[in-house]
Scaffold this motif. Structure first.
Motif, mmCIF file in Angstrom:
data_model
loop_
_atom_site.group_PDB
_atom_site.id
_atom_site.type_symbol
_atom_site.label_atom_id
_atom_site.label_comp_id
_atom_site.label_asym_id
_atom_site.label_seq_id
_atom_site.Cartn_x
_atom_site.Cartn_y
_atom_site.Cartn_z
ATOM 1 N N SER A 1 0.796 -1.695 0.055
ATOM 2 C CA SER A 1 -0.050 -0.050 0.090
ATOM 3 C C SER A 1 0.644 1.681 0.028
ATOM 4 O O SER A 1 2.284 1.400 0.131
ATOM 5 C CB SER A 1 -0.804 0.178 1.356
ATOM 6 O OG SER A 1 -0.093 0.461 2.268
ATOM 7 N N LEU A 2 0.439 2.577 0.017
ATOM 8 C CA LEU A 2 1.250 3.905 0.224
ATOM 9 C C LEU A 2 1.790 3.430 1.295
ATOM 10 O O LEU A 2 2.726 4.082 1.286
ATOM 11 C CB LEU A 2 -0.043 4.656 0.019
ATOM 12 C CG LEU A 2 0.324 6.455 0.411
ATOM 13 C CD1 LEU A 2 1.567 6.536 -0.645
ATOM 14 C CD2 LEU A 2 -0.166 7.333 0.206
ATOM 15 N N TRP B 1 1.086 5.822 -6.861
ATOM 16 C CA TRP B 1 0.012 6.690 -5.475
ATOM 17 C C TRP B 1 -0.774 7.809 -6.561
ATOM 18 O O TRP B 1 -1.931 7.098 -7.141
ATOM 19 C CB TRP B 1 0.169 6.494 -4.756
ATOM 20 C CG TRP B 1 -0.638 7.702 -3.957
ATOM 21 C CD1 TRP B 1 -0.773 9.069 -4.014
ATOM 22 C CD2 TRP B 1 -1.481 7.447 -3.337
ATOM 23 N NE1 TRP B 1 -1.637 9.815 -2.900
ATOM 24 C CE2 TRP B 1 -2.652 8.162 -2.558
ATOM 25 C CE3 TRP B 1 -2.157 6.069 -2.891
ATOM 26 C CZ2 TRP B 1 -3.649 8.155 -2.064
ATOM 27 C CZ3 TRP B 1 -3.146 6.271 -1.916
ATOM 28 C CH2 TRP B 1 -4.403 7.238 -1.996
ATOM 29 N N ARG C 1 -3.372 5.599 -8.628
ATOM 30 C CA ARG C 1 -4.068 4.877 -8.404
ATOM 31 C C ARG C 1 -3.424 3.615 -8.200
ATOM 32 O O ARG C 1 -4.523 2.708 -8.868
ATOM 33 C CB ARG C 1 -5.232 5.385 -8.829
ATOM 34 C CG ARG C 1 -5.175 6.660 -8.638
ATOM 35 C CD ARG C 1 -5.740 7.098 -7.147
ATOM 36 N NE ARG C 1 -6.028 8.397 -6.820
ATOM 37 C CZ ARG C 1 -5.891 9.858 -5.923
ATOM 38 N NH1 ARG C 1 -3.877 9.120 -5.948
ATOM 39 N NH2 ARG C 1 -5.899 10.693 -6.174
ATOM 40 N N LEU D 1 -4.413 2.817 0.298
ATOM 41 C CA LEU D 1 -3.722 4.265 0.834
ATOM 42 C C LEU D 1 -2.766 3.056 2.051
ATOM 43 O O LEU D 1 -2.336 3.158 2.734
ATOM 44 C CB LEU D 1 -4.578 4.410 1.894
ATOM 45 C CG LEU D 1 -4.636 5.087 2.551
ATOM 46 C CD1 LEU D 1 -3.966 5.891 2.535
ATOM 47 C CD2 LEU D 1 -5.515 6.257 3.097
ATOM 48 N N GLN E 1 -8.405 11.670 0.441
ATOM 49 C CA GLN E 1 -8.007 11.445 -0.314
ATOM 50 C C GLN E 1 -6.438 12.661 -0.863
ATOM 51 O O GLN E 1 -5.303 11.863 -1.157
ATOM 52 C CB GLN E 1 -8.313 10.131 -1.447
ATOM 53 C CG GLN E 1 -6.662 9.811 -2.815
ATOM 54 C CD GLN E 1 -7.637 8.922 -3.383
ATOM 55 O OE1 GLN E 1 -7.450 7.813 -3.701
ATOM 56 N NE2 GLN E 1 -7.941 9.487 -5.006
ATOM 57 N N ASP F 1 -2.643 12.749 -1.432
ATOM 58 C CA ASP F 1 -1.887 13.295 -2.940
ATOM 59 C C ASP F 1 -1.088 14.688 -2.746
ATOM 60 O O ASP F 1 0.014 14.390 -3.132
ATOM 61 C CB ASP F 1 -2.896 13.217 -3.940
ATOM 62 C CG ASP F 1 -4.466 12.989 -3.968
ATOM 63 O OD1 ASP F 1 -3.936 11.848 -4.170
ATOM 64 O OD2 ASP F 1 -4.957 12.901 -4.302
#
Length: 283
Positions: A17-18, A45, A48, A52, A121, A125
């Motif tokens: 994940s991020l 990220w 997409r 997360l 979100q 970003d």
């Protein structure tokens, strides 16, 4: 590992994940690996291609990964030199490289540590864009050092910057107050005069690097101010008053003038935030 090799190998790293990618980048002690992974995580990220967070994530460490050098000392032990000498310009660039390296980890940490916070979100970003650009800055400054027959790690550096992350690890609003709105905003105050001194000394290449950093830092402070105000509004608090309270609780000493009021205001940081916290107004 070269930066090109690092970038190629980063493409193949499986990330959960991020949060996982950001945590791995913070932990990386090889600086080519750290910057390449940071930028690759940001690319994934923004495309997409990462969620997360995941239950399988590596979590952020208490301290970031670092090479053996530079030696870390108290801020008072870092020698200041005139920018009119080549050695002085190298010393300044080394100090800036250290700041930018810490800025990479600070941006990653706000993403990884607060990945479970109820934030939009677009919050993540923004901070991954900051992390990407801080990695770019570190590489630019390190390349400039190498062009001057030096490198990051050649001189001692101070260890106070990461303390801001540690002290605010449990409070996102405090983190935003201290890191972007104090530490990053300080760059808006001092960078214009530094780049002019570089030009006066004939070092136009170093000044050009500072131009890039300055323009990006305006955006970084704006991102910090945006989300600080967002959290204060959500909590029904006055932003300037909350900033004063958090700074007094989480930051040692007063803020040092002179202030770049125009650049700060353009980033959403008006004088009501910082003037009363100036070291000239705190006895």
């Amino acid at each position: 590992m070269s930066s090109i090799g690092a970038t190629k190998s980063m493409m193949d790293i499986p990330l959960h994940s991020l949060r996982d990618g950001a945590s791995r980048a913070i932990r990386a002690a090889d600086l080519d690996e750290k910057t390449a992974l940071t930028q690759e995580v940001a690319r994934r990220w923004h495309a997409r291609r990462l969620s997360l967070r995941s239950p399988l994530d590596m979590l952020p460490p208490d301290r970031p990964g670092r090479p053996d050098k530079p030696d870390l000392v108290a801020p008072t032990q870092v020698v200041r030199r005139s920018l009119h000498s080549p050695r002085g310009r190298v010393a300044l660039l080394h100090a800036i490289a250290h700041i930018e390296l810490n800025a990479v980890d600070l941006a990653l940490d706000i993403v990884a540590r607060f990945a479970a916070a109820p934030m939009p979100q677009s919050f993540f970003d923004g901070w991954m864009q900051v992390a990407f650009e801080e990695a770019k800055h570190f590489k630019l400054v390190r390349d400039r050092l190498r062009a001057l027959d030096a490198d990051y790690g050649d001189m001692p550096a101070h260890d106070g910057l990461w303390q801001a992350a540690h002290d605010t690890r449990n409070d996102l609003t405090a983190r935003l107050a201290v890191v972007p709105l104090i530490l990053e905003a300080r760059g808006l105050d001092v960078t214009p005069s530094l780049r002019e001194k570089m030009r006066e000394a004939g070092d136009h290449d170093s000044a050009a690097v500072l131009d890039i950093i300055y323009e990006d830092e305006k955006k970084h402070v704006a991102i910090g101010a945006k989300w600080f105000r967002f959290l204060c509004a959500r909590q029904g608090k006055d932003a300037a008053r909350t900033f004063h309270e958090l700074v007094r609780a989480n930051f040692r000493g007063g803020l040092k003038p002179p202030f770049n009021d125009l650049a700060r205001a353009a980033a959403g940081l008006t004088p009501t935030f910082y003037r009363t916290l100036s070291s000239q107004n705190m006895s």
